[in-house]
Design an enzyme around this catalytic site. Sequence first.
Site, PDB file in Angstrom:
ATOM      1  N   ASP A 108       0.979  -1.211  -0.009  1.00 30.65           N
ATOM      2  CA  ASP A 108      -0.031  -0.069  -0.142  1.00 30.65           C
ATOM      3  C   ASP A 108       1.032   1.306   0.041  1.00 30.65           C
ATOM      4  O   ASP A 108       1.523   1.651   1.061  1.00 30.65           O
ATOM      5  CB  ASP A 108      -0.836  -0.010   1.314  1.00 30.65           C
ATOM      6  CG  ASP A 108      -1.711   1.109   1.269  1.00 30.65           C
ATOM      7  OD1 ASP A 108      -2.136   2.003   0.422  1.00 30.65           O
ATOM      8  OD2 ASP A 108      -2.271   1.462   2.565  1.00 30.65           O
ATOM      9  N   ASP A 120      -1.778   5.719  -5.192  1.00 25.60           N
ATOM     10  CA  ASP A 120      -2.295   4.965  -4.194  1.00 25.60           C
ATOM     11  C   ASP A 120      -2.464   3.511  -4.541  1.00 25.60           C
ATOM     12  O   ASP A 120      -3.666   3.229  -5.005  1.00 25.60           O
ATOM     13  CB  ASP A 120      -3.334   5.753  -3.412  1.00 25.60           C
ATOM     14  CG  ASP A 120      -3.615   4.970  -1.943  1.00 25.60           C
ATOM     15  OD1 ASP A 120      -2.966   3.711  -1.564  1.00 25.60           O
ATOM     16  OD2 ASP A 120      -4.339   5.290  -1.274  1.00 25.60           O
TER      17      ASP A 120
END
Length: 381
Positions: free
Chosen positions: A92, A274
Site C-alpha cells: 500500500d 495509491d
Amino acid sequence: MRGFVVLLAVFALSQASGIVRIPLHKGKSLRRALKERGLLEDFLKNHQHAVSRKHSNSREVASEFLTNYLDCQYFGKIYIGTPPQEFTVVFDTGSSDLWVPSVYCNSVACQNHHRFDPSKSSTFQNMDKSLSIQYGTGSMQGLLGYDTVTVSSIVDPHQTVGLSTQEPGDVFTYSEFDGILGLAYPSLASEYSVPVFDNMMDRHLVAQDLFSVYMSRNEQGSMLTLGAIDPSYYTGSLHWIPVTVQEYWQFTVDSVTVDGVVVACDGGCQAILDTGTSMLVGPGSDIFNIQQAIGATEGQYGEFDIDCGTLSSMPTVVFEINGKKYPLPPSAYTNQDQGFCTSGFQGDDSSQQWILGDVFIREYYSVFDRASNLVGLAKAI
C-alpha cells in the site's frame, strides 16, 4: 539526468542483485465477497460515508487513518519470524506501517486469516508499545514488535511489525488479505515504527532506492519490483513528476478534462498515487461533474451506475499532470462485474487530495523514486 537514473535502474535489473520481484495476485475484492454473501447492500447502507476514508491530516500517537479496502484486489506474499510465517498483504503506497493479525486477536476477522504467533518465532522482540489504527467503522488495536521480515529474496532481520489484537469485523472478515505493508514516506508511520522499504534502503538491501508497480487486468501477471524499473511492463518513455509533500506519494495535477473541457481540478490540485485504493477519488463536486460527463447515474448508496451497453460511446477522461496528458478510456474507469457496470470515480469531501488508485495505475506503469522524490509514469502494456 532522469534518463541516466532509468538506465541505472534497468542495468540493476539485468544484474539481478538487490532486485526483488513480488508477484501480485488479483483476487476477489471485499465488495465482491460481500455481494456473493448477500451482505453488500447492508454494508453500503451502514458505511456509505466511510468507504474510501483513508487519508486524513489528523495525526495521533501510534495511529493512522486508513480505508476499509472495500475494492482492493492486488495482494502479495511476505513472511514474518523465524521460522517464517506466511501472510498475504496489500502493498500500500498510501500508508507506511506493516501490520498483520496476531494470535492475541479473537475477533472474527482475525480468526478468518493467518495470525502471527510470536511464541513460535525465535527472533521476535516485544517493543512494549501499542498501535491503534482508526477506520471509519471502528479501530484496529495492536502491539508493536521487531522481527525478521522476508519479502521475496530480501531478508530484513530487524523490522517493526504491528500485531493486531482487535479488528473491526465487518471490514476485514471476508477480505482475501491478512494485513497491510505500507510503502509511503516515514512521516506517515506510527510512532516507533520504521517503514519496510526505508529499512531496506538503510541496510542497502535494494539496488536502487525506488520501486515500481505493474497492475494487470488479469488474475496473474501483476508485479511489484523493488530496486529497479522493468521496461517490459510499459511502452514509450517514463515521464517524471516531482513529489510535492513527502508523506504520501503526492503531486500536482494540472487539470481533468472531458472532450477538451475542464470538468475538475480547475487551476490545479493535489493528488496521491495509491496502490491501496481501487477507486479514483476526488472532491464530491468535481466527481459529480465527471459522473455527469460520462453519463453515470447515482445509485441508492452512493455508487454510480453505468449502462454497460454505452461503453463504446462514452468519453475519455484526461488527467494532465506536469504538462503531460494521461487519458483514461471508458474501459479503464468502468468496473464490470457480472453484467453490471459502475463508475470507477468516487466522491469524498473528507479527503483534501485526489486519490489515483488502481483505476489509474492499471493504465500507467508507476515508479516510486525515493532517491529523487519523483513519481514516474508510462503507458502500461
